[in-house]
Design a protein around this motif. Structure first.
Motif, PDB file in Angstrom:
ATOM      1  N   PRO A 177       0.833  -1.207   0.000  1.00 20.68           N
ATOM      2  CA  PRO A 177       0.000   0.000   0.000  1.00 20.68           C
ATOM      3  C   PRO A 177       0.869   1.259   0.000  1.00 20.68           C
ATOM      4  O   PRO A 177       1.813   1.372   0.782  1.00 20.68           O
ATOM      5  CB  PRO A 177      -0.798  -0.119   1.293  1.00 20.68           C
ATOM      6  CG  PRO A 177      -0.834  -1.592   1.583  1.00 20.68           C
ATOM      7  CD  PRO A 177       0.498  -2.112   1.091  1.00 20.68           C
ATOM      8  N   ALA A 178       0.539   2.181  -0.906  1.00 15.27           N
ATOM      9  CA  ALA A 178       1.323   3.411  -1.040  1.00 15.27           C
ATOM     10  C   ALA A 178       0.537   4.647  -0.614  1.00 15.27           C
ATOM     11  O   ALA A 178       1.114   5.706  -0.441  1.00 15.27           O
ATOM     12  CB  ALA A 178       1.784   3.567  -2.488  1.00 15.27           C
ATOM     13  N   ARG A 179      -0.766   4.509  -0.464  1.00 20.18           N
ATOM     14  CA  ARG A 179      -1.603   5.638  -0.064  1.00 20.18           C
ATOM     15  C   ARG A 179      -2.827   5.094   0.672  1.00 20.18           C
ATOM     16  O   ARG A 179      -3.154   3.929   0.549  1.00 20.18           O
ATOM     17  CB  ARG A 179      -1.988   6.490  -1.258  1.00 20.18           C
ATOM     18  CG  ARG A 179      -2.625   5.770  -2.373  1.00 20.18           C
ATOM     19  CD  ARG A 179      -2.612   6.573  -3.691  1.00 20.18           C
ATOM     20  NE  ARG A 179      -3.051   5.718  -4.761  1.00 20.18           N
ATOM     21  CZ  ARG A 179      -2.291   4.833  -5.403  1.00 20.18           C
ATOM     22  NH1 ARG A 179      -1.029   4.695  -5.084  1.00 20.18           N
ATOM     23  NH2 ARG A 179      -2.781   4.093  -6.363  1.00 20.18           N
ATOM     24  N   PRO A 180      -3.506   5.950   1.406  1.00 19.72           N
ATOM     25  CA  PRO A 180      -4.678   5.485   2.161  1.00 19.72           C
ATOM     26  C   PRO A 180      -5.870   5.218   1.234  1.00 19.72           C
ATOM     27  O   PRO A 180      -5.892   5.680   0.085  1.00 19.72           O
ATOM     28  CB  PRO A 180      -4.968   6.653   3.106  1.00 19.72           C
ATOM     29  CG  PRO A 180      -4.391   7.845   2.438  1.00 19.72           C
ATOM     30  CD  PRO A 180      -3.201   7.352   1.658  1.00 19.72           C
ATOM     31  N   PRO A 181      -6.870   4.491   1.742  1.00 17.82           N
ATOM     32  CA  PRO A 181      -8.085   4.278   0.958  1.00 17.82           C
ATOM     33  C   PRO A 181      -8.733   5.616   0.593  1.00 17.82           C
ATOM     34  O   PRO A 181      -8.624   6.586   1.343  1.00 17.82           O
ATOM     35  CB  PRO A 181      -8.993   3.485   1.897  1.00 17.82           C
ATOM     36  CG  PRO A 181      -8.107   2.930   2.946  1.00 17.82           C
ATOM     37  CD  PRO A 181      -6.927   3.850   3.041  1.00 17.82           C
ATOM     38  N   LYS A 182      -9.414   5.652  -0.544  1.00 15.94           N
ATOM     39  CA  LYS A 182     -10.061   6.898  -0.989  1.00 15.94           C
ATOM     40  C   LYS A 182     -11.351   7.185  -0.245  1.00 15.94           C
ATOM     41  O   LYS A 182     -11.739   8.329  -0.121  1.00 15.94           O
ATOM     42  CB  LYS A 182     -10.334   6.840  -2.491  1.00 15.94           C
ATOM     43  CG  LYS A 182      -9.092   6.948  -3.325  1.00 15.94           C
ATOM     44  CD  LYS A 182      -9.431   7.016  -4.797  1.00 15.94           C
ATOM     45  CE  LYS A 182      -8.150   7.168  -5.612  1.00 15.94           C
ATOM     46  NZ  LYS A 182      -8.437   7.232  -7.046  1.00 15.94           N
ATOM     47  N   ASN A 183     -12.043   6.150   0.228  1.00 14.63           N
ATOM     48  CA  ASN A 183     -13.335   6.340   0.868  1.00 14.63           C
ATOM     49  C   ASN A 183     -13.273   5.906   2.331  1.00 14.63           C
ATOM     50  O   ASN A 183     -13.485   4.748   2.652  1.00 14.63           O
ATOM     51  CB  ASN A 183     -14.418   5.566   0.112  1.00 14.63           C
ATOM     52  CG  ASN A 183     -15.800   5.856   0.638  1.00 14.63           C
ATOM     53  OD1 ASN A 183     -15.970   6.442   1.697  1.00 14.63           O
ATOM     54  ND2 ASN A 183     -16.802   5.433  -0.107  1.00 14.63           N
ATOM     55  N   PHE A 184     -13.031   6.877   3.212  1.00 16.22           N
ATOM     56  CA  PHE A 184     -12.927   6.558   4.640  1.00 16.22           C
ATOM     57  C   PHE A 184     -14.277   6.221   5.255  1.00 16.22           C
ATOM     58  O   PHE A 184     -14.343   5.683   6.341  1.00 16.22           O
ATOM     59  CB  PHE A 184     -12.263   7.708   5.401  1.00 16.22           C
ATOM     60  CG  PHE A 184     -10.799   7.844   5.099  1.00 16.22           C
ATOM     61  CD1 PHE A 184      -9.898   6.928   5.616  1.00 16.22           C
ATOM     62  CD2 PHE A 184     -10.332   8.856   4.280  1.00 16.22           C
ATOM     63  CE1 PHE A 184      -8.545   7.028   5.330  1.00 16.22           C
ATOM     64  CE2 PHE A 184      -8.984   8.964   3.985  1.00 16.22           C
ATOM     65  CZ  PHE A 184      -8.093   8.047   4.516  1.00 16.22           C
ATOM     66  N   LEU A 185     -15.371   6.551   4.574  1.00 22.94           N
ATOM     67  CA  LEU A 185     -16.691   6.172   5.068  1.00 22.94           C
ATOM     68  C   LEU A 185     -16.947   4.680   4.867  1.00 22.94           C
ATOM     69  O   LEU A 185     -17.753   4.082   5.559  1.00 22.94           O
ATOM     70  CB  LEU A 185     -17.777   6.979   4.355  1.00 22.94           C
ATOM     71  CG  LEU A 185     -17.733   8.487   4.587  1.00 22.94           C
ATOM     72  CD1 LEU A 185     -18.787   9.182   3.740  1.00 22.94           C
ATOM     73  CD2 LEU A 185     -17.935   8.803   6.061  1.00 22.94           C
ATOM     74  N   GLU A 186     -16.236   4.079   3.925  1.00 20.84           N
ATOM     75  CA  GLU A 186     -16.420   2.664   3.611  1.00 20.84           C
ATOM     76  C   GLU A 186     -15.329   1.786   4.212  1.00 20.84           C
ATOM     77  O   GLU A 186     -15.593   0.680   4.661  1.00 20.84           O
ATOM     78  CB  GLU A 186     -16.428   2.496   2.084  1.00 20.84           C
ATOM     79  CG  GLU A 186     -16.721   1.113   1.607  1.00 20.84           C
ATOM     80  CD  GLU A 186     -16.708   0.998   0.086  1.00 20.84           C
ATOM     81  OE1 GLU A 186     -16.745  -0.147  -0.389  1.00 20.84           O
ATOM     82  OE2 GLU A 186     -16.643   2.028  -0.613  1.00 20.84           O
ATOM     83  N   ILE A 187     -14.087   2.283   4.225  1.00 14.13           N
ATOM     84  CA  ILE A 187     -12.927   1.492   4.648  1.00 14.13           C
ATOM     85  C   ILE A 187     -12.261   2.156   5.856  1.00 14.13           C
ATOM     86  O   ILE A 187     -11.834   3.298   5.773  1.00 14.13           O
ATOM     87  CB  ILE A 187     -11.888   1.382   3.500  1.00 14.13           C
ATOM     88  CG1 ILE A 187     -12.531   0.918   2.195  1.00 14.13           C
ATOM     89  CG2 ILE A 187     -10.724   0.482   3.916  1.00 14.13           C
ATOM     90  CD1 ILE A 187     -13.198  -0.417   2.242  1.00 14.13           C
ATOM     91  N   GLN A 188     -12.139   1.417   6.958  1.00 16.85           N
ATOM     92  CA  GLN A 188     -11.490   1.949   8.154  1.00 16.85           C
ATOM     93  C   GLN A 188      -9.975   1.864   8.072  1.00 16.85           C
ATOM     94  O   GLN A 188      -9.281   2.785   8.484  1.00 16.85           O
ATOM     95  CB  GLN A 188     -11.946   1.200   9.404  1.00 16.85           C
ATOM     96  CG  GLN A 188     -13.336   1.527   9.833  1.00 16.85           C
ATOM     97  CD  GLN A 188     -13.721   0.774  11.096  1.00 16.85           C
ATOM     98  OE1 GLN A 188     -13.240  -0.325  11.367  1.00 16.85           O
ATOM     99  NE2 GLN A 188     -14.606   1.363  11.866  1.00 16.85           N
ATOM    100  N   GLU A 189      -9.490   0.728   7.579  1.00 22.59           N
ATOM    101  CA  GLU A 189      -8.037   0.556   7.497  1.00 22.59           C
ATOM    102  C   GLU A 189      -7.695  -0.572   6.538  1.00 22.59           C
ATOM    103  O   GLU A 189      -8.550  -1.372   6.155  1.00 22.59           O
ATOM    104  CB  GLU A 189      -7.426   0.285   8.869  1.00 22.59           C
ATOM    105  CG  GLU A 189      -7.818  -1.046   9.479  1.00 22.59           C
ATOM    106  CD  GLU A 189      -7.177  -1.299  10.837  1.00 22.59           C
ATOM    107  OE1 GLU A 189      -5.925  -1.333  10.907  1.00 22.59           O
ATOM    108  OE2 GLU A 189      -7.922  -1.485  11.818  1.00 22.59           O
ATOM    109  N   VAL A 190      -6.420  -0.624   6.181  1.00 22.62           N
ATOM    110  CA  VAL A 190      -5.877  -1.672   5.320  1.00 22.62           C
ATOM    111  C   VAL A 190      -4.872  -2.443   6.163  1.00 22.62           C
ATOM    112  O   VAL A 190      -4.094  -1.854   6.903  1.00 22.62           O
ATOM    113  CB  VAL A 190      -5.179  -1.060   4.083  1.00 22.62           C
ATOM    114  CG1 VAL A 190      -4.513  -2.130   3.242  1.00 22.62           C
ATOM    115  CG2 VAL A 190      -6.178  -0.255   3.260  1.00 22.62           C
TER     116      VAL A 190
END
Length: 149
Positions: free
Chosen positions: A104-117
């Motif tokens: 992973p190089a960047r955070p998820p685009k939708n923080f409302l859908e994804i809490q973490e990777v």
């Protein structure tokens, strides 16, 4: 005429939804999972196939959006999972494909859908997985014939 319209809507709205999950591994062999915001459980990244989109197009789009990763290679078909009880929201048909991805190089685009990777070795996989993710991941880990249910 109203009866025909009602029947057409019933047929359109009572069809399974086609989705894709990606059993993604980073180069060191760890599995990439996302923590869903709606349940707090872990899942394979993926999503619903959009109108006019192919499965091959969906894979890199969803991996970028949900996990901030790029595809290295698209691998084998893991399975097609269609049991109606997998998702309480609707009857989904989920195609699971194995892939190799970058870290992973960047955070998820939708923080409302994804809490973490998260990245997990086989021995460290979480037990709280959502909507059939455990079955899909087990099939990916076995490297056998595609599952068709």
């Amino acid at each position: 005429m109203l009866g025909v319209a009602r029947e057409a809507l019933r047929l359109l709205l009572r069809r399974p939804v086609v989705g894709v999950t990606i059993a993604a591994r980073v180069p060191d062999g760890r599995w990439l999972l996302i923590r869903r915001a709606d349940t707090g459980d872990w899942a394979l990244p993926g999503g619903t196939l959009e109108w006019g989109e192919t499965v091959r197009q969906l894979i890199p789009r969803e991996l970028r959006e949900e996990a901030g990763v790029e595809v290295r290679s698209i691998g084998r078909l893991v399975g097609v999972f269609s049991r109606p009880d997998r998702d309480p929201r609707f009857h989904g048909v989920t195609i699971t494909v194995a892939c190799e991805v970058d870290l992973p190089a960047r955070p998820p685009k939708n923080f409302l859908e994804i809490q973490e990777v998260g990245l997990f070795a086989d021995a460290d996989l979480p037990t709280n997985m959502s909507m059939g993710t455990g079955d899909m991941l087990d099939a990916a880990r076995k490297n056998g014939e595609p599952v068709v249910e």
